[in-house]
Design a protein around this motif. Structure first.
Motif, PDB file in Angstrom:
ATOM      1  N   TYR A  11      10.218   6.192   1.793  1.00  0.00           N
ATOM      2  CA  TYR A  11       8.810   6.250   2.184  1.00  0.00           C
ATOM      3  C   TYR A  11       7.971   5.434   1.198  1.00  0.00           C
ATOM      4  CZ  TYR A  11       4.467   8.669   0.840  1.00  0.00           C
ATOM      5  OH  TYR A  11       3.221   8.964   0.395  1.00  0.00           O
ATOM      6  N   ILE A  12       7.104   4.584   1.726  1.00  0.00           N
ATOM      7  CA  ILE A  12       6.242   3.750   0.876  1.00  0.00           C
ATOM      8  C   ILE A  12       4.783   4.080   1.175  1.00  0.00           C
ATOM      9  CG2 ILE A  12       5.597   1.382   0.193  1.00  0.00           C
ATOM     10  CD1 ILE A  12       8.574   1.808  -0.162  1.00  0.00           C
ATOM     11  N   ASN A  13       4.067   4.471   0.118  1.00  0.00           N
ATOM     12  CA  ASN A  13       2.641   4.734   0.226  1.00  0.00           C
ATOM     13  C   ASN A  13       1.934   3.447  -0.208  1.00  0.00           C
ATOM     14  OD1 ASN A  13       0.022   5.267  -0.658  1.00  0.00           O
ATOM     15  ND2 ASN A  13       0.509   7.356  -1.287  1.00  0.00           N
ATOM     16  N   THR A  14       1.427   2.675   0.748  1.00  0.00           N
ATOM     17  CA  THR A  14       0.878   1.353   0.388  1.00  0.00           C
ATOM     18  C   THR A  14      -0.483   1.452  -0.303  1.00  0.00           C
ATOM     19  OG1 THR A  14      -0.118   1.035   2.562  1.00  0.00           O
ATOM     20  CG2 THR A  14       2.100   0.166   2.242  1.00  0.00           C
ATOM     21  N   GLY A  15      -1.171   2.602  -0.132  1.00  0.00           N
ATOM     22  CA  GLY A  15      -2.432   2.803  -0.860  1.00  0.00           C
ATOM     23  C   GLY A  15      -2.163   2.689  -2.360  1.00  0.00           C
ATOM     24  N   SER A  16      -0.988   3.155  -2.802  1.00  0.00           N
ATOM     25  CA  SER A  16      -0.632   3.084  -4.230  1.00  0.00           C
ATOM     26  C   SER A  16      -0.542   1.648  -4.708  1.00  0.00           C
ATOM     27  CB  SER A  16       0.731   3.730  -4.486  1.00  0.00           C
ATOM     28  OG  SER A  16       0.698   5.049  -4.100  1.00  0.00           O
ATOM     29  N   LEU A  17      -0.200   0.730  -3.793  1.00  0.00           N
ATOM     30  CA  LEU A  17      -0.099  -0.678  -4.198  1.00  0.00           C
ATOM     31  C   LEU A  17      -1.493  -1.228  -4.507  1.00  0.00           C
ATOM     32  CD1 LEU A  17       2.483  -1.865  -1.494  1.00  0.00           C
ATOM     33  CD2 LEU A  17       2.945  -1.219  -3.856  1.00  0.00           C
ATOM     34  N   TYR A  18      -2.480  -0.859  -3.665  1.00  0.00           N
ATOM     35  CA  TYR A  18      -3.853  -1.297  -3.922  1.00  0.00           C
ATOM     36  C   TYR A  18      -4.387  -0.605  -5.183  1.00  0.00           C
ATOM     37  CZ  TYR A  18      -3.614  -3.633   0.511  1.00  0.00           C
ATOM     38  OH  TYR A  18      -3.231  -4.479   1.516  1.00  0.00           O
ATOM     39  N   ARG A  19      -3.994   0.661  -5.332  1.00  0.00           N
ATOM     40  CA  ARG A  19      -4.394   1.380  -6.550  1.00  0.00           C
ATOM     41  C   ARG A  19      -3.777   0.708  -7.782  1.00  0.00           C
ATOM     42  NH1 ARG A  19      -5.946   7.231  -5.712  1.00  0.00           N
ATOM     43  NH2 ARG A  19      -6.428   7.388  -3.498  1.00  0.00           N
TER      44      ARG A  19
ATOM     45  N   GLY B 255     -11.856   1.708  -7.039  1.00  0.00           N
ATOM     46  CA  GLY B 255     -11.469   0.322  -7.355  1.00  0.00           C
ATOM     47  C   GLY B 255     -10.507  -0.212  -6.307  1.00  0.00           C
ATOM     48  N   ALA B 256      -9.582   0.658  -5.838  1.00  0.00           N
ATOM     49  CA  ALA B 256      -8.581   0.227  -4.850  1.00  0.00           C
ATOM     50  C   ALA B 256      -9.274  -0.185  -3.558  1.00  0.00           C
ATOM     51  CB  ALA B 256      -7.601   1.361  -4.580  1.00  0.00           C
ATOM     52  N   SER B 257     -10.294   0.585  -3.167  1.00  0.00           N
ATOM     53  CA  SER B 257     -11.006   0.280  -1.933  1.00  0.00           C
ATOM     54  C   SER B 257     -11.686  -1.092  -2.052  1.00  0.00           C
ATOM     55  CB  SER B 257     -12.023   1.391  -1.660  1.00  0.00           C
ATOM     56  OG  SER B 257     -12.594   1.205  -0.410  1.00  0.00           O
ATOM     57  N   LYS B 258     -12.117  -1.436  -3.276  1.00  0.00           N
ATOM     58  CA  LYS B 258     -12.768  -2.749  -3.473  1.00  0.00           C
ATOM     59  C   LYS B 258     -11.732  -3.870  -3.488  1.00  0.00           C
ATOM     60  CE  LYS B 258     -16.602  -0.567  -5.683  1.00  0.00           C
ATOM     61  NZ  LYS B 258     -16.913   0.155  -6.905  1.00  0.00           N
ATOM     62  N   VAL B 259     -10.630  -3.686  -4.224  1.00  0.00           N
ATOM     63  CA  VAL B 259      -9.640  -4.784  -4.257  1.00  0.00           C
ATOM     64  C   VAL B 259      -9.026  -4.980  -2.868  1.00  0.00           C
ATOM     65  CG1 VAL B 259      -9.097  -4.450  -6.715  1.00  0.00           C
ATOM     66  CG2 VAL B 259      -7.593  -3.467  -4.997  1.00  0.00           C
ATOM     67  N   ALA B 260      -9.052  -3.892  -2.056  1.00  0.00           N
ATOM     68  CA  ALA B 260      -8.474  -3.991  -0.704  1.00  0.00           C
ATOM     69  C   ALA B 260      -9.293  -4.913   0.206  1.00  0.00           C
ATOM     70  CB  ALA B 260      -8.363  -2.600  -0.081  1.00  0.00           C
ATOM     71  N   THR B 261     -10.517  -5.265  -0.222  1.00  0.00           N
ATOM     72  CA  THR B 261     -11.324  -6.195   0.593  1.00  0.00           C
ATOM     73  C   THR B 261     -11.037  -7.652   0.210  1.00  0.00           C
ATOM     74  OG1 THR B 261     -13.164  -6.219  -0.961  1.00  0.00           O
ATOM     75  CG2 THR B 261     -13.246  -4.537   0.745  1.00  0.00           C
ATOM     76  N   MET B 262     -10.251  -7.878  -0.853  1.00  0.00           N
ATOM     77  CA  MET B 262     -10.037  -9.249  -1.355  1.00  0.00           C
ATOM     78  C   MET B 262      -8.861  -9.903  -0.613  1.00  0.00           C
ATOM     79  SD  MET B 262     -10.390  -8.489  -5.414  1.00  0.00           S
ATOM     80  CE  MET B 262     -11.825  -7.656  -6.080  1.00  0.00           C
ATOM     81  N   PRO B 263      -9.117 -11.025   0.089  1.00  0.00           N
ATOM     82  CA  PRO B 263      -8.037 -11.644   0.876  1.00  0.00           C
ATOM     83  C   PRO B 263      -6.816 -12.021   0.045  1.00  0.00           C
ATOM     84  CG  PRO B 263     -10.167 -12.624   1.411  1.00  0.00           C
ATOM     85  CD  PRO B 263     -10.403 -11.723   0.259  1.00  0.00           C
ATOM     86  N   ASN B 264      -7.031 -12.487  -1.208  1.00  0.00           N
ATOM     87  CA  ASN B 264      -5.862 -12.890  -2.004  1.00  0.00           C
ATOM     88  C   ASN B 264      -4.998 -11.681  -2.397  1.00  0.00           C
ATOM     89  OD1 ASN B 264      -7.962 -12.102  -3.602  1.00  0.00           O
ATOM     90  ND2 ASN B 264      -7.637 -13.624  -5.217  1.00  0.00           N
ATOM     91  N   VAL B 265      -5.636 -10.527  -2.623  1.00  0.00           N
ATOM     92  CA  VAL B 265      -4.861  -9.314  -2.956  1.00  0.00           C
ATOM     93  C   VAL B 265      -4.059  -8.895  -1.722  1.00  0.00           C
ATOM     94  CG1 VAL B 265      -5.030  -6.853  -3.545  1.00  0.00           C
ATOM     95  CG2 VAL B 265      -6.495  -8.522  -4.708  1.00  0.00           C
TER      96      VAL B 265
END
Ligand code: DC
Length: 358
Positions: A31-39, A101-111
């Motif tokens: 199981y992969i929690n992808t929210g953790s990747l943005y975090r 912070g994760a919610s903000k980096v999640a808006t960045m196309p390069n991330v």
């Protein structure tokens, strides 16, 4: 092509992580929690004293080029967890500050582009459960199973408040509900891969359910889809008795092969014809078509495949193909009237049979 992924998307605190973990345990798959990747990306920016609100895209690229993220076991008997540059941040990723912070980096196309490759690579090892916001829409639009999990805003706020460490000190139900609404807004409105339900995702509103009920509902949906996708393949070795004086399979036998296939398909679907008759339903043939393309001989190995092609009112049409290797020998169909044997009158196609409709 389909990816063997169980994609679960949905807004914050909708129960995705819990059900994804439970599904992974029930099915014995990762199981992969992808929210953790943005975090993890937000955590890395923080470690470099960079503010997600003001950091430039070039600076983010520089940081990503120097970042290694993997899923590994922190201890031999612990479940896999996220590892960033050799460190397991564990609970640090769950803080309210990192979530924002994760919610903000999640808006960045390069991330997002950088994490897309990472996430797709994770599905190469076999079936996985992956949860996030864009798994069924952007990461794996071809996922075999897609769910969109949701719950009412108040239920989600209550759940988030109950998760220790996920909210700031002094948080109230109202303040948590406000934070969640702000994150939903940010996640749904961003230009790249916004949070939205994939058209083919099963909607799961679990506001009124305990976690075991959500799990059971999703397991049932997975089983149902697997049953429907499972194509029946009947293998048959041509006996001497099926051939005619020319040494080829006698033409009328193909209708018998169609019938053998139908029985097998119904048994595979857990619906034997014998049982249907015992329950008073018969499916007499009212039309049969067979187009002959090539001939078969004694001891040839035939494969017979087919499907329920139409089911309307009281009629069912079942298509069939007979092959020897890749060579098509015959194809055609039979149309059946669904009969109530008690009064010898046509009756509606039973729902169990409708489910086989492709
Ligand atoms: O599920 P979570 O709270 O751990 O997610 C953290 C943030 O990452 C959240 O604001 C949404 C974002 N996210 C995303 O944009 N796409 C994903 N696939 C997963 C999370």
């Amino acid at each position: 092509m389909t990816s063997d992924v169980i994609a679960i998307d949905g807004p914050a605190a909708s129960g995705k992580s819990t059900v994804a973990r439970n599904l992974s345990e029930a099915l014995g798959i990762p199981y992969i929690n992808t929210g953790s990747l943005y975090r993890a990306v937000a955590w890395k920016l923080r470690k470099n004293a960079l503010d997600p609100d003001t950091v430039s895209p070039e600076e983010v690229d520089r940081i990503l080029a120097d970042t290694r993220i993997s899923y590994e076991k922190p201890a031999p008997d612990a479940p896999p967890d996220i590892r960033i540059d050799g460190v397991f941040p564990g609970q640090e990723l769950r803080s309210a500050d990192i979530a924002s912070g994760a919610s903000k980096v999640a808006t960045m196309p390069n991330v997002r582009a950088w994490l897309l490759d990472l996430q797709r690579g994770m599905a190469k090892l076999g079936r996985i459960v992956m949860e996030g916001r864009d798994i069924g829409t952007a990461v794996f639009p071809d996922a075999r199973f897609k769910f969109f999990l949701t719950a009412s805003p108040m239920v989600r706020a209550r759940r988030r408040l109950a998760q220790s460490g996920e909210t700031v000190d002094g948080a109230t139900l109202e303040s948590v509900a406000r934070d969640i609404a702000a994150r939903d807004e940010q996640d749904s409105r961003r230009a790249v891969a916004p949070l939205k339900r994939a058209e083919d995702a099963v909607l799961v509103d679990n506001s009124e359910w305990e976690s075991h009920q959500t799990l059971q509902f999703m397991l049932d949906k997975i089983k149902e889809k697997e049953t429907m996708e499972k194509e029946t393949v009947l293998n048959y070795r041509v006996p001497y008795a099926d051939t005619d004086q020319m040494g080829v399979v006698y033409y009328a036998n193909y209708l018998k092969y169609f019938e053998m296939f139908r029985s097998e398909m119904l048994i595979d679907a857990g619906l034997s014809y014998l049982q249907m008759e015992k329950e008073g339903i018969a499916l007499p043939v009212i039309e049969a078509v067979c187009r002959y393309k090539s001939s078969a001989h004694f001891e040839d190995r035939l494969t017979i495949t087919g499907r329920v092609a139409e089911a309307k009112g009281v009629r069912v049409k079942i298509e069939c193909e007979v092959r020897c290797g890749v060579r098509l020998l015959a194809d055609g169909y039979t149309v059946h009237a669904c009969m109530d044997m008690k009064n010898n009158r046509p009756t509606r196609v039973p729902p169990a049979l409708l489910k086989l409709l492709k």
